[in-house]
Scaffold this active site. Structure first.
Site, PDB file in Angstrom:
ATOM      1  N   THR A 100       0.837  -1.200   0.000  1.00  0.00           N
ATOM      2  CA  THR A 100       0.000   0.000   0.000  1.00  0.00           C
ATOM      3  C   THR A 100       0.870   1.248   0.000  1.00  0.00           C
ATOM      4  OG1 THR A 100      -1.477   1.350   1.366  1.00  0.00           O
ATOM      5  CG2 THR A 100      -0.169  -0.282   2.516  1.00  0.00           C
ATOM      6  N   SER A 120      -1.232   3.293  10.714  1.00  0.00           N
ATOM      7  CA  SER A 120      -2.155   2.404  11.424  1.00  0.00           C
ATOM      8  C   SER A 120      -1.447   1.065  11.617  1.00  0.00           C
ATOM      9  CB  SER A 120      -3.442   2.179  10.622  1.00  0.00           C
ATOM     10  OG  SER A 120      -3.179   1.366   9.489  1.00  0.00           O
ATOM     11  N   TYR A 171      -2.526  -1.709  10.540  1.00  0.00           N
ATOM     12  CA  TYR A 171      -2.571  -2.328   9.213  1.00  0.00           C
ATOM     13  C   TYR A 171      -1.390  -1.866   8.358  1.00  0.00           C
ATOM     14  CZ  TYR A 171      -3.515  -2.317   4.245  1.00  0.00           C
ATOM     15  OH  TYR A 171      -3.364  -2.419   2.894  1.00  0.00           O
ATOM     16  N   HIS A 172      -1.201  -0.559   8.256  1.00  0.00           N
ATOM     17  CA  HIS A 172      -0.099  -0.053   7.437  1.00  0.00           C
ATOM     18  C   HIS A 172       1.249  -0.544   7.976  1.00  0.00           C
ATOM     19  CE1 HIS A 172      -3.247   2.976   6.318  1.00  0.00           C
ATOM     20  NE2 HIS A 172      -2.757   2.725   5.126  1.00  0.00           N
ATOM     21  N   LYS A 221       2.296  -3.859   6.610  1.00  0.00           N
ATOM     22  CA  LYS A 221       2.847  -3.812   5.244  1.00  0.00           C
ATOM     23  C   LYS A 221       4.313  -3.358   5.275  1.00  0.00           C
ATOM     24  CE  LYS A 221      -0.982  -4.779   2.872  1.00  0.00           C
ATOM     25  NZ  LYS A 221      -1.163  -5.899   1.942  1.00  0.00           N
TER      26      LYS A 221
END
Lengths: 474, 474
Positions: free
Chosen positions: A203, A241, A243-244, A247
């Site tokens: 992302t 976040s 989530y980030h 990654k």
């Protein structure tokens, strides 16, 4: 001399996308999109020999192939002549159950949508395997050994930033699932001894937003260190976040395995995906792609289009000055096709991963809302921002985002631009309109607060209990 | 203007350690170490009020407090007046069982060593809780809520690079345990709502070796980006093993939680620890610290000293030109004391973590072997390198390592230097000699190969099966 950024594909020219939708907004008429012809649409009649653009049909595992990006990509790769095996644990559907939300479009069970496709297509049938990559390592390695895929595409991660910030349970699930799935895939490729090209969906968010002050390159950036030493480094991570952050962890693991085990790795840093169907998912209602509109999984442009279809004001967080990168789902399919066709060579002395920014353009959130508002006549409404973006907004009022997408442009991508995508936007509002009896309006606004200050600012009655993890699955 | 590196402690001067042991090696006589007085030894009679140097006794969880660093640190913190709770799942002892190896020193069970300490000390008794941080999140949060610690020190990670590269099972255990433990600790602190200072043991290895070309700063580095933009960034990670990669993942998670939840975080990038006992673990044989000499867990200087005690040639990998950072176990205790006494303030607009390089000095491996050889009369022997370091050695023949340790020097650390540590080295060889009947010589050489090329180069009979994961626990 600075090390030059890697340019596996012999790129010499380049392209940079900047906030293309600015102050002077074009009025977008409600008509068929003249730009659609420019989108490299999949040809359902291309011979198998042309698969992937290099004349070779490949066997491809699509990990997470039941999801919003995975499903249309699986059909696209099958349609151009690749042999596709979908590997998915159906976790996205199960999270819907926990959230009490569901796709706006009524998606059929995995087996049914695969069977429908196989009935319509003259290609090698797609197969579906229900397997949890984070938990079923041995079974996965056994499957690789038996099937001997050329390529694996890795979509198998929890992919919503708001969900990853919602409760301690969702934070932990995101880390536990994503990191273990990615590491198991890498470890498994080494253990299998096969020469598999792994394509991973990353992302743009790994770089953070409003933090660079210049163009975001494709993976690596040339810097000057103290004492005048020059170096090409992996662009610094600045995740916004949990989530980030996962990654970013993936990127570090890729760097190591590329260096140590000479794996062929492509990491695609994707912008926010919008749209619903591709030409292929539109062939039969049982093939319909999922459409998330809830506060946790619904991404911004699709959410605006759904709100417009339902006559709900478009909810813009904070000032709406956040600049984000966007890409249409059709372009995602084309980018994956191009990445599959161009596996990088291993680089023993460097460990570089092939990194491409998978974006069409950047735009400010409020400008995107304005396009939708002009198109549909529905009002915009500024709301309290549940995300931890205040400091950045205070500092710079609005963030800039300047992203290179040279590599995909050089490989032949002709991205769908928002200014000329009225037809595609209309298609989304038509889908949203068709299924608006399925909308649960209470799910539209995000209940995920980035931290306790954000929850308090939003005055959320359930904010504290949410942050504290009470009712973590609600 | 470049952002200056963070200097929480108001540092103005500085110190840099370079390869202090070079071509012209001093001959080290076998005698009591004149330098020991310079080592900041813990005072067992210091009043509780002086705990931590800021006049405050704290309640401290030592996560992983049964390990090689954790145990002497727990005693040290208890001895200077802090209240200590050891949290450990005893995984290090269980890995010994799987490897068929054991500490050279006969360590007593966790409960017995704690009870022995509590019998000898007049301080608040140390408590021990058997808990798995990666798996028992809810129990851990409950414990934080009940105990309300001021500080947690996080040693609870699998910490051997060779073990992390040994088989698919050990790679996966290292990732699964380390990342989940670290994230559970961070997530749990947020959920508890407590203002807890987390001190984490990282490693110099996150930066890679031979990759910088200049001084490695403490966490952050000032760089110039394209277009002349100046920026202070987290020093680029370049891990050399799965183990080192997990410490890089930790760093990214720390950065995020410091920014998003304003946690107080200190990350200590430690060099290779050597030595066995501290004054406190030497008080009673039942308090003896563990001593790893096997190929997976035995680190280089201790391994040389053990080999010397047993009359085994000192095994130097490759050219021995690898430069590494070293620190004595006594200095580790002092550094943790200093870190505990100086929690950083949260920085909402930046997310900076307090990062300190916990090293005394750097030295080439073959120079360290030469010191031990001169001290003991035992020969050095060059052996095939099981690690993936060939390319670096080919490029530069030998790597440089130039490390800043300004912050700990400014806080008062007077590091033990190898050149003047003959007495401490003699103490280690005495321990090794005392327990050499416990040595299993077949365990001394590493059977962990970084990749299949390294295994083949080493001509290991079991190399392929090891890489393939057959007999993963052997």
């Amino acid at each position: 001399m600075l090390c030059s950024s890697i340019a596996l594909f012999g790129l010499s020219g380049g392209a940079t996308v900047r906030s293309a939708v600015g102050g002077g907004l074009p009025t977008v008429a409600v008509r068929s999109a003249p730009s659609m012809a420019a989108v490299a649409a999949p040809s359902s009649h291309a011979p198998a020999a042309s698969a992937g653009g290099d004349g070779k049909s490949k066997k491809i595992f699509v990990l997470g192939g039941d999801g919003f990006c995975g499903w249309p990509v699986a059909l696209h790769l099958s349609d151009i002549g690749h042999e596709v095996v979908i590997v998915d644990n159906l976790s996205r559907r199960k999270i819907d159950v926990d959230l009490g939300a569901q796709s706006l479009t009524p998606i059929t069970p995995a087996e049914e949508r695969v069977a429908t496709w196989n009935g319509l297509s003259s290609r090698e049938p797609i197969r579906f395997v229900n397997l949890d990559l984070a938990l079923e390592y041995d079974r996965f390695v056994q499957m690789m050994r038996e099937e001997r895929p050329d390529t694996m595409i890795h979509f198998a991660e929890q992919r919503a930033a708001p969900y990853s910030q919602k409760t301690p349970a969702t934070k932990r699930y995101t880390v536990d699932n994503n990191v273990r799935a990615t590491h198991n895939v890498l470890c498994g490729i080494v253990e299998s001894g096969l020469d598999i090209h792994l394509v991973h969906l990353g992302t743009m968010g790994v770089y953070g937003y409003g933090n660079s002050g210049g163009e975001i390159p494709e993976g690596y950036i040339d810097v000057q260190l103290p004492g005048g030493r020059e170096r090409s480094i992996l662009h610094p991570a600045y995740p916004g976040s949990v989530y980030h952050a996962t990654k970013c962890l993936d990127a570090t693991l890729f760097q190591f395995y590329a260096k140590n085990d000479l794996l062929r790795l492509t990491d695609l840093h994707q912008g926010i995906v919008w749209g619903t169907n591709t030409d292929l998912t539109a062939r039969d209602e049982r093939l319909v792609n999922r459409f998330d509109y809830d506060g946790e999984y619904g991404t911004v442009l699709n959410r605006f289009l759904m709100q417009a279809a339902c006559g709900i004001p478009l909810t813009v967080y904070g000032t709406g000055g956040q600049t984000r990168a966007f890409i249409h789902i059709k372009d995602t399919c084309k980018c994956i096709e191009l990445a599959v066709a161009n596996p990088p060579e291993p680089k023993p002395d460097w460990g570089a991963v092939e990194i491409l920014n998978q974006v069409a353009q950047t735009a400010r959130v409020r400008d995107v809302a304005r396009i939708v508002s002009d198109l549909t006549g529905v009002e915009m409404q500024l709301t309290e921002n549940p995300r931890n973006e205040a400091a950045e907004n205070e500092l710079a009022a609005e963030n800039e985002l300047d992203v290179s997408n040279r590599k995909f442009k050089m490989l032949g991508l002709e991205p769908t631009l928002l200014e000329s995508a009225a037809g595609l936007m209309t298609e989304v509002t038509e889908v949203a309109n068709k299924y608006q009896h399925r909308v649960d309006r209470s799910k539209v606004v995000s209940k995920a607060y980035w931290n306790k200050e954000r929850a308090a600012a939003a005055g959320a009655a359930d904010a504290v209990s949410s942050i504290k993890g009470v009712g973590a699955t609600a």
